[in-house]
Scaffold this active site. Structure first.
Site, mmCIF file in Angstrom:
data_model
loop_
_atom_site.group_PDB
_atom_site.id
_atom_site.type_symbol
_atom_site.label_atom_id
_atom_site.label_comp_id
_atom_site.label_asym_id
_atom_site.label_seq_id
_atom_site.Cartn_x
_atom_site.Cartn_y
_atom_site.Cartn_z
ATOM 1 N N ASP A 70 0.866 -1.078 -0.113
ATOM 2 C CA ASP A 70 -0.002 -0.133 -0.001
ATOM 3 C C ASP A 70 0.809 1.228 -0.063
ATOM 4 O O ASP A 70 1.770 1.245 0.831
ATOM 5 C CB ASP A 70 -0.728 0.051 1.378
ATOM 6 C CG ASP A 70 -2.215 0.475 0.990
ATOM 7 O OD1 ASP A 70 -2.450 1.483 0.620
ATOM 8 O OD2 ASP A 70 -3.020 -0.214 1.604
ATOM 9 N N ASP A 117 -2.978 4.688 -2.161
ATOM 10 C CA ASP A 117 -4.169 5.358 -1.426
ATOM 11 C C ASP A 117 -4.478 6.745 -1.861
ATOM 12 O O ASP A 117 -3.557 7.598 -1.817
ATOM 13 C CB ASP A 117 -3.573 5.385 0.210
ATOM 14 C CG ASP A 117 -4.482 5.690 1.070
ATOM 15 O OD1 ASP A 117 -5.453 4.738 1.400
ATOM 16 O OD2 ASP A 117 -4.521 6.801 1.794
ATOM 17 N N GLU A 168 -6.289 4.140 -5.771
ATOM 18 C CA GLU A 168 -7.777 4.398 -5.139
ATOM 19 C C GLU A 168 -8.200 5.691 -5.540
ATOM 20 O O GLU A 168 -7.378 6.728 -5.155
ATOM 21 C CB GLU A 168 -7.614 4.063 -3.644
ATOM 22 C CG GLU A 168 -8.950 4.149 -2.896
ATOM 23 C CD GLU A 168 -8.970 4.509 -1.422
ATOM 24 O OE1 GLU A 168 -9.568 4.557 -0.550
ATOM 25 O OE2 GLU A 168 -7.872 5.062 -1.022
ATOM 26 N N HIS A 227 -11.239 -3.143 3.193
ATOM 27 C CA HIS A 227 -10.956 -2.682 4.772
ATOM 28 C C HIS A 227 -11.850 -1.283 5.057
ATOM 29 O O HIS A 227 -11.962 -1.099 6.258
ATOM 30 C CB HIS A 227 -9.480 -2.515 5.193
ATOM 31 C CG HIS A 227 -8.816 -1.288 4.462
ATOM 32 N ND1 HIS A 227 -8.537 -1.359 3.303
ATOM 33 C CD2 HIS A 227 -8.618 0.148 4.902
ATOM 34 C CE1 HIS A 227 -8.340 -0.117 2.754
ATOM 35 N NE2 HIS A 227 -8.020 0.664 4.036
ATOM 36 N N ASP A 228 -12.434 -0.701 4.250
ATOM 37 C CA ASP A 228 -13.163 0.422 4.572
ATOM 38 C C ASP A 228 -14.571 0.323 4.194
ATOM 39 O O ASP A 228 -15.462 1.304 4.596
ATOM 40 C CB ASP A 228 -12.712 1.619 3.395
ATOM 41 C CG ASP A 228 -11.392 2.051 3.658
ATOM 42 O OD1 ASP A 228 -10.882 2.078 4.801
ATOM 43 O OD2 ASP A 228 -10.723 2.618 2.792
HETATM 44 C C1 NOJ Z 1 -8.037 5.328 2.043
HETATM 45 C C2 NOJ Z 1 -7.690 4.357 2.976
HETATM 46 O O1 NOJ Z 1 -8.411 2.986 2.364
HETATM 47 C C3 NOJ Z 1 -8.565 4.440 4.401
HETATM 48 O O2 NOJ Z 1 -8.263 3.162 5.038
HETATM 49 C C4 NOJ Z 1 -7.766 5.400 4.956
HETATM 50 O O3 NOJ Z 1 -8.206 5.703 6.254
HETATM 51 C C5 NOJ Z 1 -7.696 6.622 4.029
HETATM 52 N N1 NOJ Z 1 -7.298 6.418 2.648
HETATM 53 C C6 NOJ Z 1 -6.483 7.741 4.476
HETATM 54 O O4 NOJ Z 1 -5.341 7.159 4.303
#
Ligand code: NOJ
Length: 565
Positions: A101, A202, A259, A332-333
């Site tokens: 990541d 990210d 992302e 994970h989000d």
């Molecule tokens: C996206 C990530 O997937 C998330 O988990 C994170 O909190 C934010 N970006 C900030 O890095």
């Protein structure tokens, strides 16, 4: 310049590991690298060929590793650099690559760049971050942070404000500053030279901000302005990604996935077109936002399947022969998909398999998030103190201060909170994740839903995923075939076709607990004598003019095309 033939990642299936919650080898309640190594054979059995690791770098863990203190060190709780090298090596022996990541929109406030940057306006690191004078003591603009509160924090040492789109311990980096970009490119090389297989980047489309940082619109019910039009896909985003490619990525045979919240299909056509040399694919958020209100994810809306189908269709068409799609339901989000678009009660197994079949037969690279292959579900903790996620906790606090009732806030958390995805991996009937106390509570249903049980049952969700991965490796049509949505306006059935010159596959999925009827006439397949490639019910009745599609049923039929003569 080195050029590579047909990219390996088009046929790959990626498995995402959230290391903190995957497997603990030393009983401290926190997952670690040796834990991951001990489960490589499990992943090999599943059949994935890439592992994406959520951040494993040294971090004070304000946002579980997405706040990096040292880009070149491994987080103590996770192990050592030797462990990491062993992981790469052991994964390689099993034909698995490790993707890291890359979190470079921001660092931790404990990163030495920021420690220096905040110390003085003359610091060599001052311009590594985004500093502004206040507005008569107020922040420079009205932007809100994605994790609640203002996006600006006043720093006493120099009496100025720094920008943090996420928590105040995650200051945003200033990509305008060339020395900062060089540092980032160097650290990317550092990991690539260790033999990693690529990067997941990210919020990478946040790195270019508009110069003036204007105030954002304050939407209904919101406390702060929405700065996203000024930091999403900003003016230099393509320049920065192309520079990163030229200086780093194109010298390695790796995969990249950006992302990109707020990116449209038109944006994705630019980002992922190989001719532009930016990234191989992006994570879109459009399909994940369909069950949210217009301004925030906590405002939970029922899923409209027609909208989901139309959205996925748009992405399938936009990138066919142009760029490349990533395919995901979970990470994970996001909350667990079986609890979200499926049914986590009586139809848990059927609906989890249906969702897997529906996603994995699309064109693109599929991502499986740990536990998805077991049909792990959302959690409900009654006490807010059992939650660990900074986004959830800050939101709860802010909404309580606004006078919103506890129960109302909790219902949003139950449906959408990130900790739904972060409870420990369920290995055995009594957990099996740690011998100690896990850093976040285990889902109580581990007695029923766990890897031991799944591996022992040939009809489990695990084996549906395994079969989907095998099919992808074996049949080109999954990787290359065109996509056609059928019955677009049906509220419960998601039916589509994939086609190549000599073959077509029909994918039929039912997103509801009702039996639905489908007429062969309606779907325009060449003949009815298809071969079942994968299904989630054991028996099939395909004769007659009308097919009955049972609750959460999914099946895939392949047809050889009849040659015209
Ligand atoms: C996206 C990530 O997937 C998330 O988990 C994170 O909190 C934010 N970006 C900030 O890095």
């Amino acid at each position: 310049m080195v050029r590579f033939k047909e990219p390996w990642w088009k046929r790959s299936v990626v498995y995402q590991i959230y290391p903190r919650s995957f497997m603990d080898s030393n009983g401290d309640g926190i997952g670690d690298l040796q834990g991951i190594i001990s489960k490589l054979d499990y992943l090999k059995k599943l059949g994935v060929d890439v592992i994406w690791l959520s951040p494993i770098y040294d971090s004070p863990n304000d946002d579980n590793g997405y706040d990096i203190r040292d880009y070149r060190a491994i987080m103590n709780e996770f192990g050592t650099m030797d462990d990491f090298e062993q992981l790469i090596d052991e994964a390689k022996q099993r034909g698995i690559r490790i993707v890291m990541d890359l979190v470079v929109n921001h660092t931790s406030d404990e990163h030495h760049w920021f420690v220096h940057s905040r110390s003085s306006k003359d610091s060599k690191y001052r311009d590594y971050y985004i500093w502004r004078d206040g507005n008569e003591g107020d922040p420079p603009n009205n932007w809100g942070s994605i994790f609640s509160g203002s996006a600006w924090e006043k720093d006493k040492a120099t009496d100025s404000f720094y920008l943090h789109l996420f928590s105040k311990k995650q200051p945003d980096l200033n990509w305008e500053h060339e020395p900062l970009r060089k540092e980032i490119f160097d650290l990317m090389k550092y990991w690539l030279d260790k033999g990693i297989g690529g990067f997941r980047m990210d919020v990478i489309n946040f790195i270019s901000k508009e110069d003036q940082l204007p105030d954002g619109e304050i939407h209904l019910g919101q406390l702060y302005g929405d700065g996203s039009p000024y930091f999403i896909n900003g003016p230099k985003i393509h320049t920065y990604l192309q520079e990163m490619n030229e200086k780093v990525l194109q010298h390695y045979d790796v995969v990249t996935v950006g992302e990109m919240p707020g990116a449209s299909t038109e944006d994705a056509q630019i980002f992922t077109n190989p001719g532009n040399q930016e990234v191989n694919m992006i994570f879109t958020f459009e399909h994940m936002n369909l069950d949210s209100g217009p301004y925030e994810k906590w405002d939970v809306q029922p899923l409209d399947l027609v909208k989901l189908k139309r959205n996925l269709e748009k992405w399938q068409h936009a990138l066919h022969h142009v760029g490349w799609n990533s395919l995901y339901w979970n990470n994970h989000d996001q909350p667990r998909i079986v609890s979200r678009f499926g049914n986590d009660e009586v139809y848990r197994e059927l609906s989890a398999k249906m969702l897997a079949i529906c996603l994995h037969l699309l064109q693109g690279t599929p991502y499986i998030y740990q536990g998805e292959e077991l049909g792990m579900t959302n959690v409900r903790f009654d006490d807010i103190h059992e939650y660990r996620d900074i986004e959830t906790l800050n939101m709860y606090k802010e909404k309580r201060q606004q006078g919103i009732a506890h129960d109302k806030i909790m219902s949003g958390i139950y449906a959408k909170g990130r900790d739904n995805a972060r409870t420990p991996m369920q290995w055995t009937s009594d957990g099996g994740f740690t011998t100690g106390t896990p850093w976040i509570r285990m889902n109580h249903n581990t007695s029923r839903i766990n890897a031991d049980q799944a591996l022992a049952d040939p009809s489990s969700i695990f084996y549906t995923y395994q079969k989907l991965i095998r099919l992808r490796k074996e049949f080109d049509i999954i990787t290359y075939g065109s996509f056609q949505l059928l019955m677009p306006d049906h509220p419960n059935l998601f039916v589509y076709k994939r086609q190549t010159e000599d073959e077509e596959w029909l994918i039929v999925t039912n997103f509801s607990k009702q039996t639905e009827k489908m007429k062969w006439d309606e779907i325009d397949v060449q003949n009815k004598n298809g071969k079942i490639m994968i299904a989630n019910y054991e028996t099939h009745q395909l004769d007659g003019d009308i097919m009955e599609v049972r609750p959460y049923e999914a099946f895939v039929l392949s047809f050889r095309k009849e040659m015209a003569n």
